[in-house]
Scaffold this active site. Structure first.
Site, PDB file in Angstrom:
ATOM      1  CD  GLU A  45      -2.552   1.471   2.553  1.00 12.05           C
ATOM      2  OE1 GLU A  45      -2.070   0.987   3.603  1.00 12.05           O
ATOM      3  OE2 GLU A  45      -3.587   2.160   2.532  1.00 12.05           O
ATOM      4  NE  ARG A 270       5.349  -8.323  11.101  1.00 10.42           N
ATOM      5  CZ  ARG A 270       5.201  -7.024  11.323  1.00 10.42           C
ATOM      6  NH1 ARG A 270       4.025  -6.474  11.293  1.00 10.42           N
ATOM      7  NH2 ARG A 270       6.259  -6.268  11.580  1.00 10.42           N
ATOM      8  CE  LYS A 280       3.328   0.240   4.624  1.00 13.54           C
ATOM      9  NZ  LYS A 280       2.653   0.306   3.307  1.00 13.54           N
TER      10      LYS A 280
END
Length: 571
Positions: A45, A270, A280
């Site tokens: 994104e 992850r 983020k």
RNA sequence: AGGGCGGUGGCCAAGCGGUAAGGCACAGGUCUUUGGCACCUGCAUGCGUAGGUUCGAAUCCUACCCGCCCUGCCA
């Protein structure tokens, strides 16, 4: 018996050829599930900069496609206009390219599918599988139920297809205020998987989209965008992190209800790294809170920051290969990353001499005004790296920590009466020191040199234990050097105890600026991002703050230091 | 507590019923004009726990324990 050479050791230093995702793909290849195709995608994104965690995802998705002779897409997952900006699109493309991946012309934007997605939504309404809901966000939360209690059907769940069609068109036409209505999938309000309790497909939101301006006032959610985007692009394996495991049933439900091509989602764990934060939102807090200088601050785990710090793309890919892929929670030690960058830079970084904390050495028996040029090899690990000339004279700088008046055991460097080698130059012996009358600080070390040891060799078989790096004072170039320590003092800052804020674990000493450094003259015109090994000190990279007036270096990573280890043991 | 997913040495990670790969880290040692690099050696009778099946179990079965994720009109 004949002596034989030791067997060659097979050095396989990664497990990328055996991870569970590859095994699944190979099964699909064998059963011809996707027509023998492998087509992956990386779907960031554009709401921030890429970090090392994204690098792992990229290496997995793109690396697999490369290895199986498949294709990979770069797709911007831009269905939320509130957080997305073009700046990030450019930064992301720069970073992926820098990592060494070429997605050719396969750059896509989920927002480019808005029209198709709208048609898909209409299709589901017509099939009686979606409805317009007038519940407020608060009401919707209440109706959703809890983790242990089933939800309740929305009172708007049974609207007719016709009414839904009219209302949904109305949503698109801007007839309703933001947040007043949603389009929802009609699935199962009592599903134990909360994602299946009539998830929102569209929300009314008047926000400027960085790519589509004000063309839309309704936006599809992630769940109604991602799988369909994969489907449209012909993706075979949609690899994502375990966070989306619970969404997979929904991913499949939409594609099945729509009766369109169905890729397969596979999830992996992850990345987590010690002494830093990834993610983020948190990185944004560091940037916007002024805790670092920006997304590309060399202390940041962002690709932009790591690039500025001096990391090479090869080292990051090597790191990603080494850490492997699984579904288990993990916390990779920084040492693992440091190993990869040292290993890469050892082979490619030219050696130069730089004194970070200088102290003057005067060689009393060296002719005043004389200058000799010595040949210095640029890289002992690379026979093609060649040599360069470095000037030597009567006065030089050495590292302050390379001299001790009262040396402890195992200190091999310069001390009163001791002889050491100056790398590439001569043996010198310490005669006396001059101290500042007030502070007692050593200001000069007086030595003599042995002219018979030119180049650093002696004919008489004499051995010296220490070899020091140095820079001729009259030829030295001034430089600023920035040393970095970990961003956080805690191994796991995000696991802050309850009531504690991870930001409090920021390391106040993560940046140390050295202003009085002396580097050899060959570095005068070193361009930003060029990387060197400062002999015995570590790997350094020219920072973009460098001007024609002032050289600025970042220490990427120090060399391994077994002397420091000995010192620790002696204490 | 409902659902999902995990638990192999300090950190990762192979293993897929035949008797615990590899890497990082760590500890010794060799070499050395970088106390770097390279090289050698060492480092889980043990695979969350307890039972069971089997000639044989990290791998199969049962129960239990622990960890992570999920109650955005974020992704």
């Amino acid at each position: 018996m004949k002596h034989s050479d030791p067997p060659l050791k097979e050095t396989i230093n990664n497990t990328s050829d055996t991870n569970f995702i590859r095994q699944e793909i190979e099964k699909d290849l064998q059963t011809n599930r996707y027509d023998s195709r492998v087509h992956t995608r990386f779907p960031p994104e554009p709401s921030g900069y890429l970090h090392i965690g994204h690098a792992k995802a990229i290496c997995i998705s793109f690396g697999i496609a490369e290895d199986y002779g498949g294709l990979y897409n770069l797709r911007f997952d831009d269905s939320n206009p509130l957080t997305e900006e073009s700046e990030y699109v450019e930064a992301i493309k720069r970073d992926v390219r820098w990592l060494g991946f070429d997605w050719k012309d396969r750059e896509y934007h989920a927002s480019d599918y808005f029209e198709t997605l709208y048609a898909y939504a209409v299709n589901l309404i017509e099939k009686g599988k979606a409805y317009v809901c007038d519940l407020t966000p608060d009401e919707m939360r209440t109706y959703r139920g809890t983790l242990v209690a089933p939800g309740t059907n929305s009172p708007y769940r049974d609207r007719s297809v016709e009414e839904n069609l009219v209302l949904f068109q109305g949503m698109r036409d801007g007839e309703f205020p933001d947040g007043s209505r949603t389009l929802r999938a009609k699935i199962d309000m009592s599903s134990p998987n909360l994602n299946m309790r009539d998830p929102v497909m569209y929300r009314v939101l008047r926000a400027h989209h960085y790519r589509h301006g004000d063309n839309w006032c309704i936006y599809p959610t992630y769940d109604f965008t991602h799988g369909q985007s994969d489907s449209i692009e012909g993706i075979t394996h949609s690899l994502c992190d375990v966070n989306f495991e619970d969404h997979r049933p929904l991913y499949d439900w939409f594609l099945e209800a729509l009766e369109i091509y169905q890729p397969r989602q596979i999830e992996f764990a992850r990345l987590n790294l010690t002494y830093t934060v990834l993610g983020k939102r948190k990185l944004r807090v560091l940037v916007e809170g002024g805790h670092v200088r920006g997304w590309d601050d060399p202390r940041m785990p962002t690709l932009a920051g790591m690039r500025r710090r001096g990391y090479t793309p090869e080292s990051i890919r090597d790191f990603c290969n080494r850490i492997g892929v699984s579904k288990a929670d993990n916390l990779i030690e920084m040492g693992q990353l440091e190993y990869s960058i040292r290993d890469n830079l050892n082979r490619r970084a030219p050696r130069v001499m730089a004194v970070l904390d200088p102290v003057k050495v005067i060689i009393n028996n060296y002719p005043e005004g004389q200058v000799e040029m010595f040949d210095a090899e640029n890289n002992p690990e690379d026979e093609n790296a060649g040599t360069r000339k470095i000037p030597f004279s009567r006065e030089i700088y050495i590292e302050r920590e390379d001299f001790m008046e009262d040396p402890p055991r195992k200190f091999f460097r310069l001390a009163p009466g001791r002889e050491v080698r100056l790398k590439h130059a001569y043996y010198i012996q310490c005669e006396r020191v001059v101290k500042d009358e007030n502070t007692g600080e050593i200001v000069e070390i007086h030595c003599t040199y042995d002219p018979e040891t030119r180049g650093g060799w002696s004919e008489d078989g004499r051995r010296v234990r220490g070899t020091l790096h140095w820079v001729s004072t009259e030829h030295a170039v001034d430089a600023e050097v920035r040393l970095y320590d970990s961003l956080f003092t805690e191994r796991e800052p995000e696991s802050a105890a309850e009531g504690e804020d991870w930001i409090q674990f920021l390391n106040p000493d993560s940046l140390e600026i050295l202003n009085n450094c002396k580097v050899e003259p060959s570095l005068v015109d070193a361009p930003p991002e060029s990387r060197y090994q400062f002999l015995r000190m570590g790997y350094f990279c020219v920072d973009s703050d460098t001007t024609s007036e002032k050289l600025v270096f970042n220490r990427t990573v120090p060399l391994r230091d077994s002397w420091a280890k000995i010192q620790r043991g002696q204490k």
